[in-house]
Write an enzyme that holds these catalytic residues in place. Sequence first.
Site, PDB file in Angstrom:
ATOM      1  CE  LYS A   1      -3.870   1.755   2.875  1.00  0.00           C
ATOM      2  NZ  LYS A   1      -4.647   1.484   4.095  1.00  0.00           N
TER       3      LYS A   1
ATOM      4  CB  SER B   1      -8.037   3.324   3.118  1.00  0.00           C
ATOM      5  OG  SER B   1      -7.139   2.767   4.068  1.00  0.00           O
TER       6      SER B   1
ATOM      7  CB  SER C   1      -8.061   0.499   6.007  1.00  0.00           C
ATOM      8  OG  SER C   1      -8.836   1.660   5.902  1.00  0.00           O
TER       9      SER C   1
HETATM   10  N1  GLN Z   1     -13.049   3.602   6.891  1.00  0.00           N
HETATM   11  C1  GLN Z   1     -12.239   3.992   7.983  1.00  0.00           C
HETATM   12  C2  GLN Z   1     -11.952   5.463   7.896  1.00  0.00           C
HETATM   13  O1  GLN Z   1     -12.334   6.032   6.954  1.00  0.00           O
HETATM   14  C3  GLN Z   1     -11.017   3.145   8.020  1.00  0.00           C
HETATM   15  C4  GLN Z   1      -9.739   3.765   7.658  1.00  0.00           C
HETATM   16  C5  GLN Z   1      -8.554   2.887   7.887  1.00  0.00           C
HETATM   17  O2  GLN Z   1      -8.660   1.825   8.513  1.00  0.00           O
HETATM   18  N2  GLN Z   1      -7.417   3.350   7.417  1.00  0.00           N
HETATM   19  O3  GLN Z   1     -11.378   6.051   8.754  1.00  0.00           O
END
Ligand code: GLN
Length: 484
Positions: free
Chosen positions: A78, A153, A177
């Site tokens: 990532k 994400s 994420s």
């Molecule tokens: N959907 C969550 C957010 O928007 C998760 C983000 C993450 O785990 N990086 O914060």
Amino acid sequence: MKLNELTIKQASEKLAKGEITSVELTKACLARIKEIDGKIKACLTVCEKEALDEAKAADERIAKGEKGNLLGIPYIAKDNILTKGIRTTAASKILENYIAPFDATIIKKLKEAGAVLLAKSNLDEFAHGASTENSAFGPTHNPWDLERVPGGSSGGSAAAVASDMCLFALGTDTGGSIRCPASFCGVVGLKPTYGRSSRFGLMAMTSSTDVPGPLTKTVEDAGLVLSTIAGNDKNDATTPDVEVPSFSENLEKSLKGLKIGCPEEYFGQGLEPEVKKAVEEAIKKLEELGAKIIPIRLPYSKYGIPVYYIITPSEISSNLAKFDGIRFGFSSEEAKDLQEIYAKSRGQGFGPEAKRRIMLGTYALSAGYYDAYYLQAQKVRTKIKEELDSELEKLDAIITPTQPSPAFRIGECSNDPLKMYLEDIFVTGASLAGLPAISVPCGFSEGLPIGMQLIGKRFDEEMILNIAHNYQKNTDWHLQKPKI
Ligand code: GLN
């Protein structure tokens, strides 16, 4: 079967026997990226030359008789994980041309193990999101339906694994994420215990919940990657000096007599019927395999989203302060004085979601509101943690759906941040409590993958891997591939 379709386990056996080389494997993955990434857009940077050099080096190590589960195995990371000498953007315009000056600890460990870095994958800018639509470089598309999001994400990483561009990928999980995109793309996603794998060299989002982990084709493979990236790191004081077990050793243990809690709150309102049905079928399967399913209550879980969306923006507003137009990345050329350098560089460099979170967080942390919002959220967070810990004292794991629905359409939630935040309803609890959790494919709804989540005790990834592996040995959801 094409080489890029192999699992880590299969490929490393073939590499060890000399049936294939890492260069061949790497070329097969690079060819797959060229073939389909124009449609999926999982990769932001492909490091072809570096990958082939690393593959050659791995082949030489193998030829000398060296063995290793990840030796010669190609992967994708990532793009919020620092990779020395390679562009690392966090999918933000503010870091569009940023070359990382050192490797994150987990990348260093993978290099030492001989894994081959193929590419850097797309994400929501700075990992803020649940769909990968918040990327400054455009959304990633779900390989199961190109009009849908891959989740987020770590959407680029999940889509890349699901479409066989690599053998595994790295993601980061702050509030779901890794698990959310794993669920939407039909792959395995493991969020380790907070502190199990080092955050050194990750672009910080919410430092108190960030944790890197693997996205893989099987549970077995997730264990292999975790065994390599886990462990105490002198550069990250939140990684305790606890023993790292071999996460492959106890996979085959029987599930007889294990106690798995099933929280009522996770199966009610807002859960799509098809998802509910699939997870209930999975629960039946686990019962058949000998586990005891125990109904439990988690009354504090309903505060997971509000608490998460106070704490996360607060930490983000502080962590993103370093992007000031001077020290890192983009600096606006229109600025005429110091104040304008800050305002214009940040104004033009950050996307709308990062700005929204900076504003929300700054507000929640400001003198007049700190007690009412941030402090209150931290208190409720402790309640959520205590509740999960105390239930888990009596149990071996907890089972829930990963997401309330299968992948939604691109654009469906992007103008409604609240709707997007609600996607995290089942995943924030384990993040706020720092517990390990895994998402495993457990069915389909109209051709779209569904995932179930297993949450374990602190530092007991072995248990959830054991349960999930037994489940995979007796089901074939994870073997289905998107037609692309
Ligand atoms: N959907 C969550 C957010 O928007 C998760 C983000 C993450 O785990 N990086 O914060």
